[in-house]
Design a protein around this motif. Structure first.
Motif, short mmCIF file in Angstrom:
data_model
loop_
_atom_site.label_atom_id
_atom_site.label_comp_id
_atom_site.label_asym_id
_atom_site.label_seq_id
_atom_site.Cartn_x
_atom_site.Cartn_y
_atom_site.Cartn_z
N PRO A 1 7.53 6.39 -20.40
CA PRO A 1 6.17 5.82 -20.49
C PRO A 1 5.93 4.77 -19.42
N ALA A 2 4.77 4.85 -18.79
CA ALA A 2 4.40 3.86 -17.78
C ALA A 2 4.21 2.50 -18.44
N PRO A 3 4.43 1.42 -17.69
CA PRO A 3 4.23 0.09 -18.27
C PRO A 3 2.80 -0.09 -18.76
N ALA A 4 2.66 -0.81 -19.86
CA ALA A 4 1.33 -1.13 -20.40
C ALA A 4 0.81 -2.36 -19.66
N ALA B 1 -14.87 -6.65 -16.00
CA ALA B 1 -14.54 -6.44 -17.40
C ALA B 1 -13.08 -6.01 -17.55
N PRO B 2 -12.43 -6.42 -18.63
CA PRO B 2 -11.02 -6.03 -18.83
C PRO B 2 -10.88 -4.52 -19.01
N THR B 3 -9.81 -3.98 -18.46
CA THR B 3 -9.46 -2.58 -18.65
C THR B 3 -7.95 -2.46 -18.56
N ASP B 4 -7.42 -1.27 -18.76
CA ASP B 4 -5.97 -1.08 -18.67
C ASP B 4 -5.65 0.37 -18.37
N LEU B 5 -4.38 0.64 -18.12
CA LEU B 5 -3.99 2.01 -17.80
C LEU B 5 -4.23 2.96 -18.97
N ALA B 6 -4.06 2.46 -20.18
CA ALA B 6 -4.26 3.31 -21.35
C ALA B 6 -5.68 3.85 -21.42
N LYS C 1 -0.58 -10.59 -13.41
CA LYS C 1 0.36 -10.09 -14.42
C LYS C 1 0.88 -8.68 -14.13
N VAL C 2 0.11 -7.89 -13.40
CA VAL C 2 0.48 -6.49 -13.19
C VAL C 2 1.68 -6.34 -12.27
N LEU C 3 1.67 -7.05 -11.15
CA LEU C 3 2.71 -6.90 -10.14
C LEU C 3 4.12 -7.08 -10.69
N PRO C 4 4.44 -8.19 -11.37
CA PRO C 4 5.82 -8.34 -11.85
C PRO C 4 6.22 -7.30 -12.89
N VAL C 5 5.28 -6.87 -13.72
CA VAL C 5 5.61 -5.89 -14.75
C VAL C 5 5.96 -4.54 -14.13
N ILE C 6 5.12 -4.09 -13.20
CA ILE C 6 5.37 -2.78 -12.59
C ILE C 6 6.58 -2.83 -11.66
N GLN C 7 6.71 -3.88 -10.89
CA GLN C 7 7.86 -3.96 -9.99
C GLN C 7 9.17 -4.00 -10.77
N SER C 8 9.17 -4.67 -11.92
CA SER C 8 10.36 -4.70 -12.75
C SER C 8 10.64 -3.32 -13.34
N ALA C 9 9.58 -2.62 -13.73
CA ALA C 9 9.76 -1.30 -14.35
C ALA C 9 10.30 -0.26 -13.38
N VAL C 10 9.89 -0.35 -12.11
CA VAL C 10 10.29 0.68 -11.15
C VAL C 10 11.34 0.20 -10.15
N GLY C 11 11.74 -1.07 -10.25
CA GLY C 11 12.77 -1.59 -9.35
C GLY C 11 12.28 -1.81 -7.94
N SER C 12 11.01 -2.15 -7.79
CA SER C 12 10.45 -2.39 -6.46
C SER C 12 10.33 -3.88 -6.21
N THR C 13 10.52 -4.29 -4.96
CA THR C 13 10.43 -5.71 -4.62
C THR C 13 9.33 -6.01 -3.60
N GLY C 14 8.58 -5.00 -3.20
CA GLY C 14 7.56 -5.22 -2.18
C GLY C 14 6.30 -4.44 -2.44
N LEU C 15 5.39 -4.51 -1.48
CA LEU C 15 4.12 -3.78 -1.52
C LEU C 15 4.02 -2.93 -0.26
N PRO C 16 3.29 -1.82 -0.34
CA PRO C 16 2.69 -1.26 -1.55
C PRO C 16 3.72 -0.59 -2.45
N THR C 17 3.41 -0.56 -3.73
CA THR C 17 4.19 0.19 -4.70
C THR C 17 3.23 1.14 -5.40
N THR C 18 3.63 2.41 -5.52
CA THR C 18 2.74 3.43 -6.06
C THR C 18 3.48 4.25 -7.12
#
Length: 213
Positions: free
Chosen positions: A69-72, A81-86, A160-177
């Protein structure tokens, strides 16, 4: 020296533990079956189909990990307006993290825009999330100044998004896809830029959509 009953009993218990362990963990195929039995089991064949297509302009795309599952994560839409991946679930998503201070990010953005223009619709969307937390008028202005017309602007001013996704996929830079299927499972990750609108890139996306290349 004869073995005592206690030694024999201990040896028998150890053998039982080892046999049980082999039955549970034994072979690589068993591990694979365990990995493919979770909530993203149905995505495993798709990821396997993508792996050999990681070549040319998308050679750095990594579909080697079992889908999960992708990070929430939550962020802001174009109107703030607030939105999310879900809320975007139901279509294949190419989620790209970028910033105007990241030169490779800006260099690949026109290709992402072209990819959205050509393949975007009810089944697929490029989701480019800007991760800047200062000078928040600068990224949308950069979009406009550089003719990025087909991508919806998403931002994460709270950072908030950057640290969560980078932690989930093991990435330390940009761009991350991340490539995420319609049910929210991660099919693969690209660490670094790519020419996403190239034939290699479109072939990868079409394969994930189960379309002929």
């Amino acid at each position: 020296m004869k073995a005592t009953p206690k030694i024999l009993a201990a040896g028998g218990a150890l053998a039982a533990v080892l046999v049980g362990g082999l039955a549970l963990y034994g072979t690589g195929s068993n591990l694979g079956n365990l990995a493919a039995s979770g909530p993203c089991a149905e995505a495993a064949p798709v990821a396997a189909r993508l792996a050999p297509l990681a070549r040319g302009d998308v050679a750095a795309f990594d579909a080697s990990a079992p889908p999960k599952p992708a990070p929430a994560v939550a962020f802001k839409g174009p109107d703030g307006a607030p939105t999310d991946l879900a809320s975007l679930r139901g279509k294949l998503l190419l989620v790209n993290l970028w910033a105007t201070w990241c030169a490779p990010c800006k260099a690949e953005m026109p290709a992402l825009d072209r990819l959205q223009a050509e393949l975007g619709g009810d089944s697929f969307q490029v989701v480019a999330i800007n991760v800047e937390t200062r000078n928040l008028d600068k990224p949308p202005a950069w979009f406009k100044a550089n003719g990025i017309a087909h991508l919806t602007y998403y931002g994460d001013p709270e950072g908030k998004v950057l640290p969560v996704i980078q932690s989930a996929v093991g990435s330390t830079g940009l761009p991350t896809t991340m490539l995420i299927d319609a049910k929210g499972c991660t099919l693969g990750v690209m660490k670094g830029p790519a020419e996403w609108s190239s034939e290699d890139g479109k072939r990868l996306i079409r394969a994930a959509l189960a379309k002929s290349s």
